[in-house]
Design an enzyme around this catalytic site. Structure first.
Site, short mmCIF file in Angstrom:
data_model
loop_
_atom_site.label_atom_id
_atom_site.label_comp_id
_atom_site.label_asym_id
_atom_site.label_seq_id
_atom_site.Cartn_x
_atom_site.Cartn_y
_atom_site.Cartn_z
N HIS A 18 0.88 -1.20 0.00
CA HIS A 18 0.00 0.00 0.00
C HIS A 18 0.90 1.23 0.00
O HIS A 18 1.51 1.57 1.01
CB HIS A 18 -0.89 0.01 1.25
CG HIS A 18 -1.82 1.19 1.31
ND1 HIS A 18 -3.15 1.07 1.63
CD2 HIS A 18 -1.62 2.51 1.10
CE1 HIS A 18 -3.73 2.26 1.61
NE2 HIS A 18 -2.81 3.15 1.29
N HIS A 20 1.53 5.40 -1.67
CA HIS A 20 1.14 6.59 -2.45
C HIS A 20 2.39 7.17 -3.09
O HIS A 20 3.31 7.58 -2.38
CB HIS A 20 0.49 7.64 -1.54
CG HIS A 20 -0.78 7.16 -0.91
ND1 HIS A 20 -2.02 7.35 -1.49
CD2 HIS A 20 -1.01 6.47 0.23
CE1 HIS A 20 -2.95 6.81 -0.73
NE2 HIS A 20 -2.36 6.26 0.33
N LYS A 104 -9.30 -0.54 -5.69
CA LYS A 104 -9.29 0.14 -4.41
C LYS A 104 -10.66 0.72 -4.11
O LYS A 104 -11.23 1.45 -4.93
CB LYS A 104 -8.26 1.27 -4.44
CG LYS A 104 -8.26 2.16 -3.22
CD LYS A 104 -7.74 1.43 -1.99
CE LYS A 104 -7.98 2.23 -0.73
NZ LYS A 104 -6.78 2.58 -0.02
N HIS A 141 -10.32 0.78 2.06
CA HIS A 141 -10.11 1.77 3.12
C HIS A 141 -11.27 1.59 4.09
O HIS A 141 -12.38 2.03 3.81
CB HIS A 141 -10.06 3.20 2.56
CG HIS A 141 -9.77 4.22 3.63
ND1 HIS A 141 -8.58 4.90 3.70
CD2 HIS A 141 -10.50 4.63 4.70
CE1 HIS A 141 -8.60 5.70 4.77
NE2 HIS A 141 -9.76 5.55 5.39
N HIS A 179 -4.32 -0.79 6.14
CA HIS A 179 -3.88 0.02 7.27
C HIS A 179 -4.78 -0.16 8.49
O HIS A 179 -5.39 0.80 8.97
CB HIS A 179 -3.72 1.49 6.90
CG HIS A 179 -4.80 2.08 6.02
ND1 HIS A 179 -6.13 1.96 6.29
CD2 HIS A 179 -4.72 2.81 4.88
CE1 HIS A 179 -6.82 2.58 5.36
NE2 HIS A 179 -5.99 3.10 4.49
N ASP A 252 1.54 2.62 3.51
CA ASP A 252 0.69 3.81 3.36
C ASP A 252 1.54 5.07 3.41
O ASP A 252 1.06 6.14 3.83
CB ASP A 252 -0.41 3.86 4.43
CG ASP A 252 -1.55 4.79 4.04
OD1 ASP A 252 -1.58 5.24 2.88
OD2 ASP A 252 -2.39 5.08 4.90
O1 DOR Z 1 -3.28 9.31 5.88
C1 DOR Z 1 -3.65 9.03 4.75
N1 DOR Z 1 -3.14 9.62 3.64
N2 DOR Z 1 -4.62 8.13 4.62
C2 DOR Z 1 -5.18 7.87 3.45
O2 DOR Z 1 -6.06 7.05 3.41
C3 DOR Z 1 -4.78 8.63 2.23
C4 DOR Z 1 -3.44 9.15 2.35
C5 DOR Z 1 -3.08 10.18 1.29
O3 DOR Z 1 -3.37 9.95 0.13
O4 DOR Z 1 -2.49 11.20 1.65
ZN ZN Z 2 -3.32 5.12 1.74
#
Ligand code: DOR
Ligand code: ZN
Length: 350
Positions: A18, A20, A104, A141, A179, A252
């Site tokens: 997971h 970003h 997702k 999520h 998460h 995450d």
């Molecule tokens: O803390 C987070 N940041 N939780 C999420 O689900 C998304 C993520 C983000 O994209 O910044």
């Molecule tokens: Zn995330």
């Protein structure tokens, strides 16, 4: 050998289930931080606009590969952002073509860029049925978004109100609850016998809600789902170090520039890509379970996704505290790195 005598540990190269990566200049800046240690990662689709179709996922994958520095190897495993308008046949085709590994699910409004997420779960049922048929996992999520539900209860309520009914309706669907932050989620996953797994982040193994709120507010510890009380953190550590194949790493890691974190309405997200392996080694060592680190970072995830574990290895070596920088610089501005609040003695040396 007891953990305290171990000074070196070689494990299969880890994957991040997971992650970003964002896009553009931010992608360019953060991608090497992950690719340095990780072979593969499940890439979150919450861009603006979101990655919804197979064509968008393929284009995003190309941008990620173009941003990878020469000499680094990394495989992005793409996800499609589920909307109420998602075409089941586009999902089927994306999976068959090897473009998308998972879908997702963001409940609408749950977190950063989730406005196009799902409100009415019946509307996405045809997509879920196709995914169950072809064995494509759904990454969830797991928080309800109702304003009258306390933010600390949103994960537990999601399990009862959304996840349990959904899994009853589509029992063959493989689901990753992402998460997880609560004992409730750990218990639910542990009691599920089939098609259910959970990722755990680096930061949720280390911080509880006091770290965010006691002695002054710490915006860099704010993420979603928000960290819960200490008893929940302990439950997460126990699940992670247990070796139970249903639990694996999904960092995450979610970069936001400091200006976006440090404002009246600051963004949710913690950037852990750079120091995750050092943090995890410390957590597993303190728990006396260093030998289970490999299962958590490198074995359980691929097993659930039906992929082979990596053949390559990394070596972690224990020594003097590792001097990680406080932040990385990006063309968009600085991104603060997760500060675990203790020295990190393990570094990736090979
Ligand atoms: O803390 C987070 N940041 N939780 C999420 O689900 C998304 C993520 C983000 O994209 O910044
Ligand atoms: Zn995330």
């Amino acid at each position: 050998m007891p953990d305290k005598d171990l000074t070196s540990l070689t494990i299969r190269r880890p994957d991040d289930w997971h992650l970003h990566l964002r896009d553009g200049a931010m992608l360019q800046a953060v991608l090497p931080e992950t690719a340095r240690h990780f072979a593969r990662a499940i890439i979150m689709p919450n861009l603006v606009p979101p990655v919804v179709t197979a064509a968008q996922a393929a284009a995003y994958r190309d941008r990620i590969m173009a941003a990878l520095p020469d000499g680094m190897r990394f495989t992005p495993l793409m996800t499609l952002y589920l909307t109420e308008a998602t075409d089941p046949e586009d999902v089927r085709a994306a999976h068959a073509a090897g473009i998308a590994t998972a879908v997702k699910l963001y409940p609408a409004g749950a977190t950063t860029n989730s406005a196009s997420g799902v409100r009415d779960f019946e509307k996405v049922r045809p997509v879920l049925d196709v995914m169950a048929e072809i064995g494509m996992p759904l990454c969830v999520h797991g928080e309800v978004t109702d304003h009258d539900i306390d933010i600390f209860d949103r994960e537990a309520v999601f399990i009862d109100k959304i996840l349990k009914p959904l899994r009853k309706k589509v029992p063959d669907l493989k689901v990753v609850m992402e998460h997880v932050t609560t004992q409730d989620a750990v218990d639910y996953v542990r009691d599920s016998h089939k098609n259910m797994a959970a990722t755990i982040t680096t930061h949720h193994l280390i911080i509880n809600r006091n770290h965010i709120l006691a002695g002054g507010i710490k915006p860099h510890f704010y993420c979603l789902p928000v960290a819960k009380r200490e008893a929940h953190r302990i439950a997460l550590v126990q699940a992670a170090v247990s070796g139970d194949k249903r639990f694996f790493l999904g960092t995450d890691s979610a970069p936001h520039v400091d200006a976006a974190k440090l404002q009246n309405c600051g963004c949710a997200g913690i950037f852990t890509a750079t120091n995750t392996m050092s943090c995890l080694a410390e957590v597993f060592e303190v728990a006396g379970q260093l030998k289970k680190l490999e299962a958590f970072t490198s074995i359980n995830g691929p097993m659930f996704y039906g992929l082979p574990p990596n053949e390559a290895t990394i070596t972690l070596t224990k020594g003097d505290p590792v001097p990680y920088p406080d932040r990385i610089d990006t063309p968009d501005g600085p991104v603060t790195m997760f500060d675990p609040g203790f020295d990190l003695h393990w570094r990736v040396t090979g």
